[in-house]
Design a protein around this motif. Structure first.
Motif, short mmCIF file in Angstrom:
data_model
loop_
_atom_site.label_atom_id
_atom_site.label_comp_id
_atom_site.label_asym_id
_atom_site.label_seq_id
_atom_site.Cartn_x
_atom_site.Cartn_y
_atom_site.Cartn_z
N PRO A 78 0.81 -1.23 0.00
CA PRO A 78 0.00 0.00 0.00
C PRO A 78 0.83 1.27 0.00
O PRO A 78 0.43 2.27 -0.61
CB PRO A 78 -0.84 -0.13 1.28
N GLU A 79 1.97 1.26 0.68
CA GLU A 79 2.80 2.47 0.70
C GLU A 79 3.42 2.79 -0.66
O GLU A 79 3.88 3.92 -0.87
CB GLU A 79 3.93 2.31 1.73
N MET A 80 3.41 1.82 -1.58
CA MET A 80 3.96 2.05 -2.91
C MET A 80 2.88 2.36 -3.93
O MET A 80 3.18 2.73 -5.06
CB MET A 80 4.75 0.81 -3.37
N PHE A 81 1.60 2.21 -3.56
CA PHE A 81 0.50 2.42 -4.49
C PHE A 81 0.52 3.84 -5.06
O PHE A 81 0.92 4.79 -4.40
CB PHE A 81 -0.85 2.17 -3.83
N THR A 82 0.02 3.97 -6.30
CA THR A 82 -0.32 5.27 -6.85
C THR A 82 -1.83 5.47 -6.71
O THR A 82 -2.57 4.55 -6.36
CB THR A 82 0.10 5.37 -8.32
N LEU A 83 -2.31 6.65 -7.02
CA LEU A 83 -3.70 7.00 -6.70
C LEU A 83 -4.74 6.15 -7.42
O LEU A 83 -5.73 5.75 -6.79
CB LEU A 83 -3.93 8.49 -7.00
N PRO A 84 -4.64 5.89 -8.73
CA PRO A 84 -5.67 5.05 -9.37
C PRO A 84 -5.83 3.69 -8.69
O PRO A 84 -6.95 3.19 -8.57
CB PRO A 84 -5.17 4.91 -10.81
N GLN A 85 -4.72 3.10 -8.27
CA GLN A 85 -4.80 1.82 -7.56
C GLN A 85 -5.35 2.01 -6.16
O GLN A 85 -6.12 1.18 -5.66
CB GLN A 85 -3.42 1.18 -7.52
N ALA A 86 -4.98 3.10 -5.49
CA ALA A 86 -5.43 3.34 -4.12
C ALA A 86 -6.93 3.55 -4.05
O ALA A 86 -7.58 3.20 -3.05
CB ALA A 86 -4.71 4.55 -3.54
N LEU A 87 -7.54 4.11 -5.11
CA LEU A 87 -8.98 4.38 -5.08
C LEU A 87 -9.82 3.12 -4.97
O LEU A 87 -10.94 3.16 -4.49
CB LEU A 87 -9.39 5.15 -6.35
N THR A 88 -9.25 1.99 -5.41
CA THR A 88 -10.01 0.73 -5.36
C THR A 88 -9.95 0.06 -3.99
O THR A 88 -10.62 -0.96 -3.78
CB THR A 88 -9.47 -0.25 -6.40
N GLN A 89 -9.19 0.62 -3.06
CA GLN A 89 -8.97 -0.03 -1.77
C GLN A 89 -9.94 0.43 -0.69
O GLN A 89 -9.90 -0.10 0.42
CB GLN A 89 -7.53 0.22 -1.29
N TYR A 90 -10.79 1.39 -0.98
CA TYR A 90 -11.73 1.90 0.02
C TYR A 90 -13.01 1.06 -0.02
O TYR A 90 -13.97 1.37 -0.73
CB TYR A 90 -12.04 3.38 -0.23
N VAL A 91 -12.98 -0.04 0.74
CA VAL A 91 -14.12 -0.96 0.81
C VAL A 91 -14.42 -1.23 2.28
O VAL A 91 -13.57 -1.07 3.17
CB VAL A 91 -13.82 -2.28 0.08
N ASP A 92 -15.67 -1.66 2.53
CA ASP A 92 -16.05 -1.96 3.90
C ASP A 92 -15.67 -3.39 4.27
O ASP A 92 -14.96 -4.07 3.50
CB ASP A 92 -17.56 -1.74 4.09
N ALA A 93 -16.11 -3.86 5.42
CA ALA A 93 -15.74 -5.19 5.91
C ALA A 93 -16.25 -6.31 5.02
O ALA A 93 -15.73 -7.42 5.06
CB ALA A 93 -16.25 -5.37 7.34
N TYR A 94 -17.29 -6.03 4.23
CA TYR A 94 -17.87 -7.06 3.35
C TYR A 94 -17.37 -6.94 1.91
O TYR A 94 -17.86 -7.64 1.02
CB TYR A 94 -19.40 -6.95 3.36
N GLY A 95 -16.43 -6.06 1.67
CA GLY A 95 -15.88 -5.90 0.33
C GLY A 95 -16.66 -4.94 -0.54
O GLY A 95 -16.33 -4.78 -1.72
N GLY A 96 -17.67 -4.31 0.01
CA GLY A 96 -18.45 -3.35 -0.76
C GLY A 96 -17.79 -1.98 -0.77
O GLY A 96 -17.09 -1.61 0.18
N PRO A 97 -18.01 -1.21 -1.82
CA PRO A 97 -17.36 0.10 -1.91
C PRO A 97 -17.94 1.10 -0.91
O PRO A 97 -19.15 1.14 -0.69
CB PRO A 97 -17.63 0.54 -3.35
N MET A 98 -17.08 1.89 -0.32
CA MET A 98 -17.49 3.00 0.55
C MET A 98 -17.60 4.23 -0.35
O MET A 98 -16.63 4.96 -0.57
CB MET A 98 -16.48 3.20 1.67
#
Length: 279
Positions: A223-243
């Motif tokens: 995660p510390e090496m991610f760029t923004l387009p990849q980082a945007l996909t990581q905001y999900v809740d405990a069930y894998g749904g998008p926040m």
């Protein structure tokens, strides 16, 4: 002979332009305003143009759930390095193809242009194996070397070549008579005159690198090496749904440099393409 538009014609013209810009402006406005809403209100119907109770909580979560500041810096410095590298490589190559005559010049240029015909998805596997063998996986080196030496640089080389071809030959002849060598002519004469083309190349190269998505998800895993387009996909809740509100907040922050580039550099971009003879 040009004539000025009447007041009524101006009103009609501006009204038509205002209507036509709605499909382009509304998604951006909805993204920005929805980032200030609770997640339950994002998809409320009918959609509201203004949040009832705006809150910055989603923006706080952007930095709480991910090292977003580091990821923002990653995207920025990778885009800047790629842009500078592409400008250097494409301007040198473009000048060489435009002003230096050598055997097989046109054939070699045609071979270079074939790089535009090869989709990046076709070469991603062998490139991954190559960078893995060099120990560069999960580093930013692939995100820098591939664009600088790959298809984006080929398009930039073509634009620079078209510009340098249009330069008067008398300028180069006068510089050579003054004792300048080939590289000095390029650096002191041709390059300063190529500012419009350099601006166009710099803008589209920066935007391409900033929005790059496929290569980061292939090469990066920390995660510390991610760029923004990849980082945007990581905001999900405990069930894998998008926040959704958090993702929209992160997307709003991500879009700021892109909007700034278009607002402040659109004239240079248009002038640069016009000087190269492209439509």
């Amino acid at each position: 002979m040009s004539r000025k538009l009447s007041t009524r014609a101006k009103v009609v013209l501006y009204g038509v332009l205002l209507v036509l810009c709605v499909p382009f402006v509304f998604p951006t406005w909805w993204m920005a305003t929805s980032s200030l809403k609770p997640a339950a209100d994002v998809f409320a119907f009918p959609p509201s143009l203004f949040p009832d109770s705006p809150s910055l909580r989603a923006y706080e979560k952007v930095f709480d759930l991910q090292p977003f500041g580091q990821q923002y810096f990653n995207s920025m410095y990778v885009a800047v390095v790629v842009t500078l590298g592409t400008l250097a490589v494409s301007s040198l190559a473009g000048y060489s193809f435009a002003r230096i005559r050598f055997r097989g010049q046109n054939v070699l240029f045609l071979v270079v242009l074939t790089g535009l015909l090869i989709p990046s998805e076709v070469t991603i596997v062998p490139l991954f194996q190559m960078f893995h063998g060099w120990g560069m996986v999960d580093t930013h080196w692939p995100l820098i070397l591939v664009p600088v030496l790959g298809a984006p640089s080929v398009l930039a080389t073509f634009i620079m070549r078209q510009f340098f071809i249009a330069l008067p030959g008398e300028l180069e002849e006068a510089a050579r008579m003054d004792g300048l060598g080939r590289f000095a002519v390029y650096y002191r004469i041709a390059l300063p005159l190529a500012r419009p083309a350099l601006a166009a190349v710099g803008i589209f190269t920066f935007l391409h690198s900033w929005n790059l998505y496929l290569e980061p998800i292939v090469y990066l895993s920390t995660p510390e090496m991610f760029t923004l387009p990849q980082a945007l996909t990581q905001y999900v809740d405990a069930y894998g749904g998008p926040m959704w509100n958090v993702q929209l907040a992160a997307a709003s922050l991500t879009a700021l440099p892109v909007l700034a580039v278009f607002v402040f550099a659109q004239r240079q971009f248009v002038e640069g393409l016009a000087h190269t003879g492209l439509k």
